[in-house]
Design a protein around this motif. Structure first.
Motif, mmCIF file in Angstrom:
data_model
loop_
_atom_site.group_PDB
_atom_site.id
_atom_site.type_symbol
_atom_site.label_atom_id
_atom_site.label_comp_id
_atom_site.label_asym_id
_atom_site.label_seq_id
_atom_site.Cartn_x
_atom_site.Cartn_y
_atom_site.Cartn_z
ATOM 1 N N PHE A 73 -5.595 -16.901 -12.260
ATOM 2 C CA PHE A 73 -6.575 -16.071 -11.579
ATOM 3 C C PHE A 73 -4.866 -16.366 -10.787
ATOM 4 C CE2 PHE A 73 -5.999 -20.324 -11.124
ATOM 5 C CZ PHE A 73 -5.852 -20.661 -9.940
ATOM 6 N N THR A 74 -5.714 -14.761 -9.562
ATOM 7 C CA THR A 74 -4.101 -15.437 -7.945
ATOM 8 C C THR A 74 -5.095 -14.461 -7.670
ATOM 9 O OG1 THR A 74 -4.188 -12.257 -9.001
ATOM 10 C CG2 THR A 74 -2.283 -14.175 -9.912
ATOM 11 N N PHE A 75 -4.483 -14.792 -6.126
ATOM 12 C CA PHE A 75 -5.076 -14.693 -4.830
ATOM 13 C C PHE A 75 -4.197 -13.610 -4.398
ATOM 14 C CE2 PHE A 75 -6.729 -18.817 -5.592
ATOM 15 C CZ PHE A 75 -7.660 -19.227 -5.413
ATOM 16 N N GLU A 76 -4.695 -12.612 -3.766
ATOM 17 C CA GLU A 76 -3.992 -11.459 -2.524
ATOM 18 C C GLU A 76 -4.363 -11.617 -1.040
ATOM 19 O OE1 GLU A 76 -2.928 -7.397 -4.542
ATOM 20 O OE2 GLU A 76 -2.758 -8.533 -6.399
ATOM 21 N N TRP A 77 -3.890 -12.415 -0.253
ATOM 22 C CA TRP A 77 -4.164 -11.592 1.092
ATOM 23 C C TRP A 77 -4.267 -9.782 1.257
ATOM 24 C CZ3 TRP A 77 -1.720 -10.044 5.108
ATOM 25 C CH2 TRP A 77 -1.849 -9.681 6.928
ATOM 26 N N PHE A 78 -4.561 -9.588 1.966
ATOM 27 C CA PHE A 78 -4.566 -7.785 2.616
ATOM 28 C C PHE A 78 -4.564 -7.662 3.824
ATOM 29 C CE2 PHE A 78 -8.534 -7.190 0.572
ATOM 30 C CZ PHE A 78 -9.596 -7.301 1.223
ATOM 31 N N GLN A 118 -13.493 -9.791 -10.080
ATOM 32 C CA GLN A 118 -12.347 -10.221 -8.688
ATOM 33 C C GLN A 118 -13.844 -10.270 -7.644
ATOM 34 O OE1 GLN A 118 -10.897 -5.500 -7.409
ATOM 35 N NE2 GLN A 118 -10.176 -6.225 -5.900
ATOM 36 N N VAL A 119 -12.874 -10.722 -6.921
ATOM 37 C CA VAL A 119 -13.685 -11.310 -5.658
ATOM 38 C C VAL A 119 -13.224 -10.729 -5.015
ATOM 39 C CG1 VAL A 119 -14.951 -12.712 -4.099
ATOM 40 C CG2 VAL A 119 -15.070 -13.156 -7.177
ATOM 41 N N CYS A 120 -14.008 -10.392 -3.708
ATOM 42 C CA CYS A 120 -13.094 -9.501 -2.563
ATOM 43 C C CYS A 120 -14.062 -10.512 -1.473
ATOM 44 C CB CYS A 120 -13.214 -8.419 -1.926
ATOM 45 S SG CYS A 120 -12.218 -7.881 -1.031
ATOM 46 N N LEU A 121 -13.275 -10.927 0.117
ATOM 47 C CA LEU A 121 -13.478 -11.730 0.381
ATOM 48 C C LEU A 121 -13.165 -10.998 1.904
ATOM 49 C CD1 LEU A 121 -15.165 -14.561 2.166
ATOM 50 C CD2 LEU A 121 -12.808 -15.717 1.799
ATOM 51 N N CYS A 122 -13.732 -11.171 3.130
ATOM 52 C CA CYS A 122 -13.760 -10.138 4.405
ATOM 53 C C CYS A 122 -13.354 -11.739 5.451
ATOM 54 C CB CYS A 122 -14.762 -9.266 4.778
ATOM 55 S SG CYS A 122 -14.283 -8.561 6.170
ATOM 56 N N LEU A 123 -12.160 -11.205 5.583
ATOM 57 C CA LEU A 123 -12.046 -12.796 6.936
ATOM 58 C C LEU A 123 -12.141 -12.055 7.858
ATOM 59 C CD1 LEU A 123 -8.627 -13.545 4.486
ATOM 60 C CD2 LEU A 123 -10.960 -14.325 4.443
ATOM 61 N N GLU A 124 -11.226 -10.775 7.918
ATOM 62 C CA GLU A 124 -11.942 -10.421 9.531
ATOM 63 C C GLU A 124 -12.217 -8.274 9.408
ATOM 64 O OE1 GLU A 124 -8.108 -10.099 11.605
ATOM 65 O OE2 GLU A 124 -7.921 -12.511 10.436
ATOM 66 N N HIS A 139 -15.958 -13.892 6.701
ATOM 67 C CA HIS A 139 -16.770 -14.580 5.208
ATOM 68 C C HIS A 139 -17.573 -13.454 4.201
ATOM 69 C CE1 HIS A 139 -16.050 -16.926 8.857
ATOM 70 N NE2 HIS A 139 -14.724 -16.844 7.962
ATOM 71 N N ASP A 140 -18.493 -12.636 4.209
ATOM 72 C CA ASP A 140 -18.653 -12.119 3.021
ATOM 73 C C ASP A 140 -17.897 -12.137 1.538
ATOM 74 O OD1 ASP A 140 -21.158 -12.124 5.169
ATOM 75 O OD2 ASP A 140 -20.824 -9.963 5.388
ATOM 76 N N SER A 141 -18.663 -11.401 0.831
ATOM 77 C CA SER A 141 -17.800 -11.353 -0.518
ATOM 78 C C SER A 141 -18.439 -10.580 -1.638
ATOM 79 C CB SER A 141 -17.294 -12.512 -0.850
ATOM 80 O OG SER A 141 -18.231 -13.415 -1.139
ATOM 81 N N VAL A 142 -17.969 -10.283 -2.451
ATOM 82 C CA VAL A 142 -18.495 -9.277 -3.129
ATOM 83 C C VAL A 142 -17.960 -9.582 -4.543
ATOM 84 C CG1 VAL A 142 -17.485 -7.649 -2.516
ATOM 85 C CG2 VAL A 142 -19.241 -6.925 -4.229
ATOM 86 N N TRP A 143 -18.569 -9.935 -5.858
ATOM 87 C CA TRP A 143 -18.124 -9.758 -6.645
ATOM 88 C C TRP A 143 -17.647 -8.524 -7.623
ATOM 89 C CZ3 TRP A 143 -20.348 -8.993 -11.874
ATOM 90 C CH2 TRP A 143 -20.044 -9.676 -12.690
ATOM 91 N N LEU A 144 -17.367 -8.077 -8.291
ATOM 92 C CA LEU A 144 -16.741 -7.507 -9.203
ATOM 93 C C LEU A 144 -16.222 -7.255 -10.834
ATOM 94 C CD1 LEU A 144 -14.436 -5.016 -6.765
ATOM 95 C CD2 LEU A 144 -16.924 -4.735 -7.394
ATOM 96 N N ASP A 145 -17.252 -7.199 -11.799
ATOM 97 C CA ASP A 145 -16.280 -7.111 -12.727
ATOM 98 C C ASP A 145 -15.675 -6.415 -13.456
ATOM 99 O OD1 ASP A 145 -16.608 -8.217 -15.919
ATOM 100 O OD2 ASP A 145 -18.767 -7.016 -16.031
ATOM 101 N N ALA A 146 -14.762 -7.284 -14.730
ATOM 102 C CA ALA A 146 -14.034 -6.641 -15.223
ATOM 103 C C ALA A 146 -14.087 -4.855 -16.093
ATOM 104 C CB ALA A 146 -13.275 -6.878 -16.093
ATOM 105 N N LEU A 155 -9.206 -10.980 0.882
ATOM 106 C CA LEU A 155 -8.518 -11.877 0.476
ATOM 107 C C LEU A 155 -8.772 -11.542 -1.487
ATOM 108 C CD1 LEU A 155 -6.848 -14.748 0.040
ATOM 109 C CD2 LEU A 155 -9.024 -15.900 -0.330
ATOM 110 N N ASP A 156 -8.226 -11.198 -1.632
ATOM 111 C CA ASP A 156 -8.782 -10.720 -3.528
ATOM 112 C C ASP A 156 -8.695 -12.027 -4.441
ATOM 113 O OD1 ASP A 156 -10.140 -8.397 -2.610
ATOM 114 O OD2 ASP A 156 -8.079 -7.496 -3.355
#
Length: 116
Positions: A29-34, A51-57, A75-82, A99-100
């Protein structure tokens, strides 16, 4: 244990103002702040990684290839399948930060070596 200092982490900018920072992770797994500038959208794309995408701001809107969308607020998030085609947009007038998380992990070359 592997510690990553944010100020010294590997960083790249796939497009002007769209900055990504590689945080601690592994091949599993990897984490990418964007940071996504106002009005920016990534191109529609897919990848082998879940992929999980989390909104920080701010706000991020995630679209799939069917035109369905969900808008993430702080703080909301979404999951995306491969292999699920999607794009992520900042449709607001403010910078959005997210954050991905990718599983399995991936390297920056997904965007840096990408051919349209």
């Amino acid at each position: 244990m592997k510690s990553i200092d944010f100020a010294e982490a590997e960083t790249y900018e796939p497009e002007d103002g769209w900055r990504r920072v590689s945080l601690a992770g592994s091949e599993k797994f990897t984490f990418e702040w964007f940071e996504k500038p106002p009005g920016h959208t990534s191109p529609m794309h897919d990848h082998e990684n879940e992929q999980v995408c989390l909104c920080l701001e701010g706000e991020l809107t995630v679209y799939n290839e069917n035109g369905e969308s969900t808008t993430l607020e702080q703080h909301d998030s979404v999951w995306l399948d491969a292999w699920e085609p999607h794009r992520v947009a900042n449709e607001s007038d403010e910078v959005a930060v997210g954050l991905d998380v990718f599983a399995p992990g991936r390297s920056f070359d997904f965007w840096t070596d990408r051919e349209e």
